[in-house]
Design a protein around this motif. Structure first.
Motif, PDB file in Angstrom:
ATOM      1  N   PHE A 373       0.864  -1.189   0.000  1.00  0.00           N
ATOM      2  CA  PHE A 373       0.000   0.000   0.000  1.00  0.00           C
ATOM      3  C   PHE A 373       0.892   1.227   0.000  1.00  0.00           C
ATOM      4  N   ARG A 374       1.163   1.755  -1.157  1.00  0.00           N
ATOM      5  CA  ARG A 374       2.012   2.937  -1.155  1.00  0.00           C
ATOM      6  C   ARG A 374       1.409   3.961  -2.065  1.00  0.00           C
TER       7      ARG A 374
ATOM      8  N   VAL B  13       3.880   4.430  15.665  1.00  0.00           N
ATOM      9  CA  VAL B  13       5.096   5.247  15.538  1.00  0.00           C
ATOM     10  C   VAL B  13       6.006   4.582  14.510  1.00  0.00           C
ATOM     11  N   TYR B  14       6.365   5.333  13.468  1.00  0.00           N
ATOM     12  CA  TYR B  14       7.351   4.836  12.502  1.00  0.00           C
ATOM     13  C   TYR B  14       8.735   5.224  12.964  1.00  0.00           C
ATOM     14  N   GLY B  15       9.667   4.288  12.892  1.00  0.00           N
ATOM     15  CA  GLY B  15      11.054   4.582  13.221  1.00  0.00           C
ATOM     16  C   GLY B  15      11.268   4.712  14.720  1.00  0.00           C
ATOM     17  N   ALA B  20      11.849   9.205  14.827  1.00  0.00           N
ATOM     18  CA  ALA B  20      10.555   8.569  15.076  1.00  0.00           C
ATOM     19  C   ALA B  20       9.430   9.528  14.698  1.00  0.00           C
ATOM     20  N   PHE B  21       8.376   8.950  14.110  1.00  0.00           N
ATOM     21  CA  PHE B  21       7.245   9.780  13.713  1.00  0.00           C
ATOM     22  C   PHE B  21       5.952   9.084  14.089  1.00  0.00           C
ATOM     23  N   GLU B  22       5.128   9.788  14.826  1.00  0.00           N
ATOM     24  CA  GLU B  22       3.870   9.187  15.282  1.00  0.00           C
ATOM     25  C   GLU B  22       2.783   9.455  14.236  1.00  0.00           C
ATOM     26  N   ALA B  23       2.507   8.431  13.418  1.00  0.00           N
ATOM     27  CA  ALA B  23       1.562   8.589  12.315  1.00  0.00           C
ATOM     28  C   ALA B  23       0.123   8.443  12.782  1.00  0.00           C
ATOM     29  N   LEU B  24      -0.083   7.637  13.798  1.00  0.00           N
ATOM     30  CA  LEU B  24      -1.425   7.527  14.402  1.00  0.00           C
ATOM     31  C   LEU B  24      -1.293   7.880  15.866  1.00  0.00           C
ATOM     32  N   GLY B  41      -9.066  12.258   4.201  1.00  0.00           N
ATOM     33  CA  GLY B  41      -8.133  13.102   4.941  1.00  0.00           C
ATOM     34  C   GLY B  41      -6.991  13.525   4.061  1.00  0.00           C
ATOM     35  N   PRO B  42      -6.311  14.572   4.444  1.00  0.00           N
ATOM     36  CA  PRO B  42      -5.200  15.058   3.625  1.00  0.00           C
ATOM     37  C   PRO B  42      -4.045  14.065   3.574  1.00  0.00           C
ATOM     38  N   SER B  43      -3.202  14.278   2.604  1.00  0.00           N
ATOM     39  CA  SER B  43      -2.029  13.417   2.448  1.00  0.00           C
ATOM     40  C   SER B  43      -1.188  13.440   3.721  1.00  0.00           C
ATOM     41  N   GLY B  44      -0.774  12.288   4.153  1.00  0.00           N
ATOM     42  CA  GLY B  44       0.068  12.210   5.337  1.00  0.00           C
ATOM     43  C   GLY B  44      -0.715  12.161   6.633  1.00  0.00           C
ATOM     44  N   SER B  45      -2.038  12.111   6.553  1.00  0.00           N
ATOM     45  CA  SER B  45      -2.823  12.149   7.782  1.00  0.00           C
ATOM     46  C   SER B  45      -2.895  10.786   8.467  1.00  0.00           C
ATOM     47  N   GLY B  46      -2.437   9.730   7.802  1.00  0.00           N
ATOM     48  CA  GLY B  46      -2.396   8.427   8.463  1.00  0.00           C
ATOM     49  C   GLY B  46      -3.410   7.418   7.952  1.00  0.00           C
ATOM     50  N   LYS B  47      -4.047   7.712   6.810  1.00  0.00           N
ATOM     51  CA  LYS B  47      -5.092   6.818   6.300  1.00  0.00           C
ATOM     52  C   LYS B  47      -4.537   5.432   5.961  1.00  0.00           C
ATOM     53  N   THR B  48      -3.470   5.415   5.200  1.00  0.00           N
ATOM     54  CA  THR B  48      -2.895   4.127   4.794  1.00  0.00           C
ATOM     55  C   THR B  48      -2.399   3.352   6.003  1.00  0.00           C
ATOM     56  N   THR B  49      -1.786   4.091   6.922  1.00  0.00           N
ATOM     57  CA  THR B  49      -1.307   3.443   8.141  1.00  0.00           C
ATOM     58  C   THR B  49      -2.464   2.763   8.877  1.00  0.00           C
ATOM     59  N   LEU B  50      -3.557   3.466   8.997  1.00  0.00           N
ATOM     60  CA  LEU B  50      -4.720   2.900   9.693  1.00  0.00           C
ATOM     61  C   LEU B  50      -5.259   1.680   8.936  1.00  0.00           C
ATOM     62  N   ASP B 169      -7.164   0.718  -0.900  1.00  0.00           N
ATOM     63  CA  ASP B 169      -6.466   2.003  -0.797  1.00  0.00           C
ATOM     64  C   ASP B 169      -6.490   2.682  -2.159  1.00  0.00           C
ATOM     65  N   GLU B 170      -7.222   3.761  -2.266  1.00  0.00           N
ATOM     66  CA  GLU B 170      -7.333   4.528  -3.509  1.00  0.00           C
ATOM     67  C   GLU B 170      -7.660   3.636  -4.711  1.00  0.00           C
ATOM     68  N   PRO B 171      -8.694   2.843  -4.643  1.00  0.00           N
ATOM     69  CA  PRO B 171      -8.927   1.872  -5.726  1.00  0.00           C
ATOM     70  C   PRO B 171      -9.352   2.520  -7.044  1.00  0.00           C
ATOM     71  N   THR B 201      -9.808   7.012   0.214  1.00  0.00           N
ATOM     72  CA  THR B 201     -10.006   7.649  -1.090  1.00  0.00           C
ATOM     73  C   THR B 201      -9.880   9.161  -1.030  1.00  0.00           C
ATOM     74  N   HIS B 202      -9.544   9.727  -2.181  1.00  0.00           N
ATOM     75  CA  HIS B 202      -9.632  11.169  -2.376  1.00  0.00           C
ATOM     76  C   HIS B 202     -10.738  11.460  -3.369  1.00  0.00           C
ATOM     77  N   ASP B 203     -11.372  10.398  -3.829  1.00  0.00           N
ATOM     78  CA  ASP B 203     -12.256  10.475  -4.980  1.00  0.00           C
ATOM     79  C   ASP B 203     -13.656  10.920  -4.554  1.00  0.00           C
TER      80      ASP B 203
HETATM   81  N1  LIG Z   1       7.403   3.406   6.624  1.00  0.00           N
HETATM   82  C1  LIG Z   1       7.332   4.645   7.103  1.00  0.00           C
HETATM   83  N2  LIG Z   1       8.363   5.154   7.791  1.00  0.00           N
HETATM   84  C2  LIG Z   1       8.313   6.405   8.291  1.00  0.00           C
HETATM   85  N3  LIG Z   1       7.276   7.205   8.159  1.00  0.00           N
HETATM   86  C3  LIG Z   1       6.202   6.766   7.494  1.00  0.00           C
HETATM   87  C4  LIG Z   1       6.186   5.444   6.916  1.00  0.00           C
HETATM   88  N4  LIG Z   1       4.988   5.275   6.314  1.00  0.00           N
HETATM   89  C5  LIG Z   1       4.316   6.419   6.491  1.00  0.00           C
HETATM   90  N5  LIG Z   1       5.029   7.296   7.206  1.00  0.00           N
HETATM   91  C6  LIG Z   1       4.590   8.635   7.612  1.00  0.00           C
HETATM   92  O1  LIG Z   1       3.404   8.505   8.345  1.00  0.00           O
HETATM   93  C7  LIG Z   1       2.491   9.507   7.997  1.00  0.00           C
HETATM   94  C8  LIG Z   1       1.173   8.902   7.570  1.00  0.00           C
HETATM   95  O2  LIG Z   1       1.408   8.155   6.370  1.00  0.00           O
HETATM   96  P1  LIG Z   1       0.234   7.459   5.595  1.00  0.00           P
HETATM   97  O3  LIG Z   1       0.828   6.726   4.460  1.00  0.00           O
HETATM   98  O4  LIG Z   1      -0.598   6.697   6.545  1.00  0.00           O
HETATM   99  O5  LIG Z   1      -0.564   8.726   5.071  1.00  0.00           O
HETATM  100  P2  LIG Z   1      -1.814   8.798   4.096  1.00  0.00           P
HETATM  101  O6  LIG Z   1      -2.871   9.470   4.849  1.00  0.00           O
HETATM  102  O7  LIG Z   1      -2.114   7.469   3.543  1.00  0.00           O
HETATM  103  O8  LIG Z   1      -1.273   9.749   2.957  1.00  0.00           O
HETATM  104  P3  LIG Z   1      -1.586   9.729   1.389  1.00  0.00           P
HETATM  105  O9  LIG Z   1      -2.949  10.302   1.231  1.00  0.00           O
HETATM  106  O10 LIG Z   1      -0.541  10.642   0.829  1.00  0.00           O
HETATM  107  O11 LIG Z   1      -1.472   8.338   0.923  1.00  0.00           O
HETATM  108  C9  LIG Z   1       3.134  10.334   6.910  1.00  0.00           C
HETATM  109  O12 LIG Z   1       3.635  11.519   7.475  1.00  0.00           O
HETATM  110  C10 LIG Z   1       4.269   9.470   6.409  1.00  0.00           C
HETATM  111  O13 LIG Z   1       5.346  10.268   6.054  1.00  0.00           O
END
Ligand SMILES: Nc1ncnc2c1ncn2[C@@H]1O[C@H](COP(=O)(O)OP(=O)(O)OP(=O)(O)O)[C@@H](O)[C@H]1O
Ligand SMILES: [Mg+2]
Lengths: 374, 233
Positions: A373-374, B13-15, B20-24, B41-50, B169-171, B201-203
């Motif tokens: 999922f990227r 938390v990534y890393g 380290a970055f707290e994505a959720l 949600g906007p790009s980077g908001s954590g959707k894919t992570t969730l 994810d964004e199908p 989705t952004h659609d």
């Molecule tokens: N493997 C990783 N290592 C470090 N940081 C990450 C990793 N994956 C995601 N992140 C960070 O976590 C945050 C959330 O990422 P995520 O992919 O969940 O966002 P998103 O909402 O799906 O964004 P988009 O709409 O652009 O796909 C982002 O700031 C991203 O930079």
């Protein structure tokens, strides 16, 4: 399904498939020919021993190879006959000599002299002529393989050996020499005349045992009684002779090194192409992992891919080896391809390809399905 | 209770260390059978992570996730892998089909993974392709299909194990509106069959097909009226 995926992975990239197969075929042919030559040479170096019916060979101390004999007094033969357990003892003379072709030009030969009534040695695979004719003074028998080299073509041709007249009375088939000096068979009496040796000189004494005699015991008894000689069991003398030529001359090492080189080249090429094709499929493999495929499933695809390539490459390679072996049957260096060698090559080829899959498997093992999922 | 997926206070938390970055940062969500949940949600908001956490692909740093009442956080990777195979279907923006396999074979691989092989596998692969309206394309390779058709093959593949949850994810991001609409219609149908569907989705075109919208920002769910059709492109 893994087989289908593996096959499509291979077939998808034709160029890469061809490179892979060329690598495997090259490897099989190189390994097969080198191993086959090693066997062929080994057989050539021991032919005289293998086809003699002696149980034991009495040789001058220090002798390592049947082709390189030194004089041994025939008295030793009579001494041996006095030892219990010896049924028969025959003199055997082997000596390098110069052969002058009828058309002029000389060749080096190995003169092999055995008693006319020998039970233990003498030419084998006789195709033309009679053994008894060796009783004729000057009579010699040569092998068809070397007829051209020796400048003769039929019974009755005359040549010169060490400047004495010699006459061809027969031909054998398929008796090779490793030294490139063809064996020329004659009676021991003729041999002594040709090399100018006294009538009491032999090179070896061939011994056969009475039924039930213990070879080790007889060997010990002779060596105790006759310190100038060494006793080899026939098998041991054969091994010593082939080891001498193959390893002290370096011929064996170079064959073995080439065979290993073939293996290494095969591994490198297969590993390289398999790895490239694995890299191409990385996103799909990650997808499978994300879907919940066990790692085993992915390994199976890669190993099957290696296995299919091995099967095709081996099949082509072994046919090429067989053709080369048949083609070289009349050459002076004849490789052999016994069934066990063909099977062994097959096992080695599969191991090689599966072994080459290891780096690809490690790559797949490291796939994180999150990456999909990227 | 109808919730098939229930996440409580999920954090990720990534890393480590200074990078380290707290994505959720503490997300609680429920997904019910029979509904399409849209994750916006906007790009980077954590959707894919969730989404990855909900699908058992990523283990949250903290928080609990229940699948049909069973706690699945804390399972090891192999157990998670088996869980994904049985309960989840995934659909990706880039389809992720095997380019060297036909549509039917792509679906058959997924069936093979759950033990449906041979002629049964072949038949079921065709049935699944029929369900997504691609009976006549079963023997085509992905390169011979349009984007929308490829995505429908991917959906057929995701349905191989008859999963309770389908995650995407964004199908439709790479699809034109006509193909996108078809794909969205399929997701709607999956939910109507009783599956839970989560779509990142952004659609905007999807919005009316969703039952519920979860909006994310900065690793948190934005509180609000879950049915508000508020959109910003
Ligand atoms: N493997 C990783 N290592 C470090 N940081 C990450 C990793 N994956 C995601 N992140 C960070 O976590 C945050 C959330 O990422 P995520 O992919 O969940 O966002 P998103 O909402 O799906 O964004 P988009 O709409 O652009 O796909 C982002 O700031 C991203 O930079
Ligand atoms: Mg994303």
């Amino acid at each position: 399904m893994t087989t289908l995926i593996a096959w499509r992975n291979l077939a998808h990239d034709r160029v890469r498939l061809i490179v892979t197969l060329v690598g495997i075929v090259f490897s099989v042919v190189l390994m097969g020919m080198q191993a086959g030559l090693l066997l062929g040479f080994s057989k050539a170096t021991t032919g005289l021993i293998d086809y003699a019916k002696a149980d034991l060979w009495m040789v001058p101390k220090g002798t390592l190879d049947v082709d390189l004999g030194t004089p041994l007094d025939e008295r030793r033969r009579f001494q041996a006959l006095a030892i219990p357990g010896i049924r028969r003892a025959e003199p055997y003379l082997i000596n390098f000599a110069r052969w002058k072709k009828p058309s002029g030009g000389t060749e080096s030969i190995q003169l092999v002299g055995t008693p006319v009534d020998s039970e233990l040695a003498g030419p084998w695979n006789l195709e033309q002529g009679r053994l008894e004719d060796l009783a004729i003074p000057d009579a010699v028998i040569v092998d068809h393989l070397y007829a051209k080299k020796l400048g003769v073509s039929q019974v009755g041709d005359t040549v010169e050996i060490n400047q004495r007249r010699a006459k061809i009375v027969g031909f054998t088939r398929g008796i090779r020499t490793f030294t490139q000096s063809p064996y020329v068979f004659t009676s021991i009496a003729n041999a002594r005349t040709f090399v100018g040796a006294p009538s009491t000189q032999a090179g070896y004494v061939l011994l056969s045992l009475t039924p039930g005699a213990d070879p080790a015991q007889v060997e010990a008894a002779i060596e105790a009684r006759i310190p100038e000689v060494e006793i080899f069991a026939a098998k041991a003398f054969a091994k010593s002779s082939s080891d001498y030529w193959l390893y002290t001359t370096g011929a064996g090492f170079s064959l073995i090194i080439s065979a290993i080189l073939g293996l290494v080249v095969g591994i490198v090429i297969v590993a390289q192409t398999l790895y490239a094709s694995t890299i191409d499929r990385l996103p799909e493999y990650a997808t499978l992992k994300a879907m919940g495929a066990p790692s085993r499933y992915l390994y199976q695809i890669i190993i099957t891919q290696a296995g299919i390539a091995a099967a095709i490459g081996y099949s082509i390679g072994i046919v090429v080896v067989k053709i080369l072996v048949i083609g070289a049957a009349e050459a002076s260096a004849a490789p052999l391809l016994p069934l066990w060698l063909a099977v062994g090559l097959g096992v080695l080829t599969f191991s090689m390809c599966v072994g080459a899959a290891v780096i690809s498997i490690r790559k797949v093992m490291a796939i994180d399905p999150v990456g999909v999922f990227r | 209770m109808n919730a098939i997926l229930k996440g409580a206070d999920l954090r990720h938390v990534y890393g480590t260390g200074p990078t380290a970055f707290e994505a959720l940062r503490g997300v609680s969500v429920e997904v019910n059978r029979g509904e399409v949940v849209l994750l916006l949600g906007p790009s980077g908001s954590g959707k894919t992570t969730l989404l990855q956490i909900l699908g058992g692909l990523l283990r949250p740093t903290q928080g609990n996730l229940h699948l049909a009442g069973q706690l699945i956080t804390g399972l090891d990777l192999d157990a998670l892998s088996r869980l994904r195979l049985k309960h989840f279907g995934f659909v990706f923006q880039a389809y992720n089909l095997f380019p060297t396999l036909t549509a039917a074979e792509n679906v058959a691989v997924a069936l093979d993974l759950v033990g449906i092989r041979g002629s049964a596998g072949k038949k079921q692969a065709r049935d699944l392709l029929g369900e997504v309206g691609l009976s006549d394309r079963a023997d085509h390779f992905p390169a011979q299909l349009s984007g929308g058709q490829r995505q429908r093959v991917a959906i057929a593949r995701a349905l191989a194990a008859d999963p309770e949850v389908v995650l995407a994810d964004e199908p439709t991001a790479a699809l034109d509106s006509h193909s996108g609409a078809k794909v969205i219609g399929l997701f709607r149908r999956l939910a109507d069959q009783g599956r839970a569907v989560v779509i990142v989705t952004h659609d905007n075109r999807i919005l009316k097909s969703g039952d519920r919208i979860v909006k994310m920002e900065d690793g948190l769910v934005v509180p609000g009226d879950p049915h508000a059709p508020e959109v910003h492109a």
